[in-house]
Enzyme design. Structure first.
Site: not given
Length: 622
Positions: A86, A222, A272-273, A276, A289, A384
């Site tokens: 982005r 993005g 930050c997870g 996952s 998302d 990315n």
């Protein structure tokens, strides 16, 4: 000449008939204006038919924007070497003259529109322009927001067909009633690798007033996939004005006792997870998302804005990400972008298997040790690099929840931060305002791992939404706090932190421990277990976690580990309150309730410190 007459003259009869079927003068005006400005050689209108979708797929290959890989359904797309993320500096929110919004890169609207229209004049000359219709949220529902995308990139159109629900029939159904979002994109002039050439003229301008996003001289998703983070800025503004929530959150189902299904949303800054957590194999994913949350008869109902995943591929490996790994190695429709390809197979950084020493990647022909013009070594894939795939490829997708027009009831909302020394692994807010303010609005992510004697830099990122805000943060938070008043049944709010460390830098938790925190949160939503009241919220009881660790992970969980993880670190919590308070004081126009709730938390912490000292064992609160 009327817009309809212009379109009739400019389009092939077959394409014009498709537009005529919609009956929306505003749409006709928009299409006429931008087809004339971009001046493509031909225009293709996409309906919801399989034939039109296949046409887009075919064009992506024929125009060289994608190449087929060895496995059926897999293609590779490359963005330019300097078009891999982005573009924050050149992404601007267009606002009336003299208006400034904290944390947001703004530009005078008139000036911005003039510049982008100049850049986009004749930009699609000689190319084919695709006009695609989609909807955000499930079709024909309270969540539905129609959107139209103009793009001269078949790759962008193909990505959107994977990620979003088709919307041509919805536009036809709504006719003149459609209140739609608009996206105008051109990749601009392309080089021999079919990537955007004029990166110096790359622009992403978001016109809030016209609910239109312009994107030029870029291909990276993005910056170009209009319905993703570009539309997100527009829907945040709509949500604040209309009194609902448009959030940077996953939506998942946690499976409780006796077949009980409880739905959670989760906002986590990058690294930050978030993914996952949403992808834990024995739970179910609805979205990874973006989530819309609306009040429906006093309940907070959530829906996934999308129907696919545009995921970061770096680090995806068989051991940690079995589901994603399986999806990526099966004959699904997948666009890989900016990875290494050798003999028709994709490879990426940290995939846990040997990677070839040469092949093709985002830099062209690649070999191990290859350097770019600045002397930096080029890795096999870009950090990315992405994969684009539909959620129905995942065996653990809750397809019913994904498409239900009334969404799912949100039982809990999770805010996931990252720090080595402050937040415990999981805790529950006392109430809505306490959660929104001390967890969501105070979200931070430590950008470097804290090492001995050196603290990581903590990036402030409320609700993990800072990069995408299109309204004043005070206005956004006020809407959050007001939203509660509409609810009869309020979601519980939780905060998690998977990144606590010991003094010597060792992690205090294993990667899979998060699956236990989720099960505990699910039980708390239904009042199945008690909790310990601390100055910063409710934390789990040792006995409950011991049982859950055994049930979920077949692991023994010691009192010692529990105590280390759930100790209340008073100095660190007080320092955090200080930091957050200062940021909001400096910004101004923040709801007074925020400072009141932070002050109450400070008071509780100081009281506990006087009684028990700086670092308080969770057992002291029993």
């Amino acid at each position: 000449m009327t817009p309809e007459d212009y379109l009739k003259k400019r389009l092939d009869p077959e394409q014009f008939e498709k537009i005529k079927g919609i009956d929306n003068p505003e749409l006709n005006e928009f299409l006429a204006k931008y087809i004339e400005l971009l001046n493509p050689a031909r225009v293709f209108i996409c309906t919801d038919s399989k034939e039109d979708e296949n046409y887009i797929r075919r064009r992506a290959i024929e125009y060289g924007e994608e190449k087929s890989l060895a496995m059926e359904g897999h293609t590779i797309h490359y963005d330019g070497y300097y078009d891999q993320a982005r573009d924050k500096a050149r992404t601007k929110i267009l606002v009336p003259k003299g208006v400034e919004i904290p944390f947001i890169n703004t530009m005078d609207r008139e000036k911005g529109l003039k510049e982008i229209h100049e850049i986009m004049k004749d930009i699609a000359k000689g190319k084919e322009l695709f006009v695609c219709f989609f909807v955000l949220g499930p079709k024909n529902s309270v969540f539905t927001i129609p959107a139209v995308q103009l793009t001269d990139s078949a790759y962008v159109a193909h990505s959107e067909f994977i990620l979003y629900r088709k919307g041509y029939e919805e536009f036809k159904r709504l006719g003149r009633e459609a209140k739609f979002l608009k996206f105008v994109h051109s990749a601009g002039e392309l080089d021999e690798r079919k990537t955007s050439k004029n990166i110096d003229k790359r622009r992403v301008y978001i016109d809030l007033e016209g609910e239109t996003v312009y994107s030029a001289n870029t291909q990276y998703g993005g910056n170009t996939i209009g319905l993703k983070k570009l539309a997100f800025r527009l829907t945040i503004k709509r949500a604040v004005e209309e009194g609902w929530l448009s959030e940077h959150m996953f939506l998942m189902r946690i499976n409780g006792p006796n077949g009980r299904k409880t739905y959670f949303t989760g906002a986590y800054p990058s690294m930050c997870g978030k993914t996952s957590t949403a992808m834990i194999s024995w739970e179910n994913i609805v979205g990874d998302d973006l989530t819309f949350i609306v009040d429906m008869k006093g309940e907070a109902r959530g829906a996934n804005v999308e129907k696919g995943v545009f995921g970061i591929i770096q680090g995806v490996n068989q051991e940690d990400d079995p589901i994603i790994w399986e999806v990526l190695h099966s004959p699904n429709e997948i666009i890989f972008s900016n990875v290494l390809v050798k003999d028709g197979k994709p490879y990426w950084n940290e995939m846990g298997i040997p990677i070839p020493d040469e092949g093709e990647n985002h830099s062209g022909k690649w070999w191990r040790g290859k350097k770019d013009s600045e002397g930096n070594e080029i890795s096999p894939s870009h950090k990315n690099a992405r994969f684009t795939v539909s959620l129905d490829a995942f065996p653990n997708t809750d397809l019913e929840a994904l498409e239900t027009p009334c969404g799912v009831r949100v039982g809990g909302m999770i805010f996931g931060g990252r720090d080595a020394d402050t937040w415990p692994p999981v805790r529950e807010a006392f109430d809505w305002a306490h959660g929104v303010i001390t967890m969501g609005a105070a979200l931070e992510s430590e950008t470097t791992a804290a090492t001995l004697g050196k603290e990581g830099v903590r990036a402030f990122n409320p609700m993990a939404i800072l990069d995408f805000l299109s309204v004043h943060i005070g206005k956004y938070l006020k809407n959050y706090l007001e939203f509660e008043k509409k609810l009869r049944i309020k979601p519980k709010i939780f905060a998690v932190n998977y990144f606590l460390r010991e003094k010597d830098g060792k992690w205090l938790n294993h990667k899979l421990d998060k699956s236990v925190w989720l099960k505990w949160m699910e039980l708390r939503v239904h009042g199945d277990v008690d909790a310990i009241k601390t100055p910063v919220g409710y934390i789990p009881k040792y006995e409950d976690l011991k049982r859950l660790f055994k049930e979920v992970l077949n692991k023994d969980y010691s009192r010692e580990d529990y105590e280390k993880q759930f100790v209340i670190r008073v100095p660190e919590f007080l320092a955090k309150i200080e930091r957050i308070e200062k940021i909001y004081r400096d910004v101004g126009n923040i709801p007074e309730e925020l400072f009141k709730v932070l002050e109450e938390e400070r008071h509780r912490l100081i009281e506990a410190k006087e009684k028990y000292g700086d670092y308080i064992s969770p057992f002291k609160f029993l």
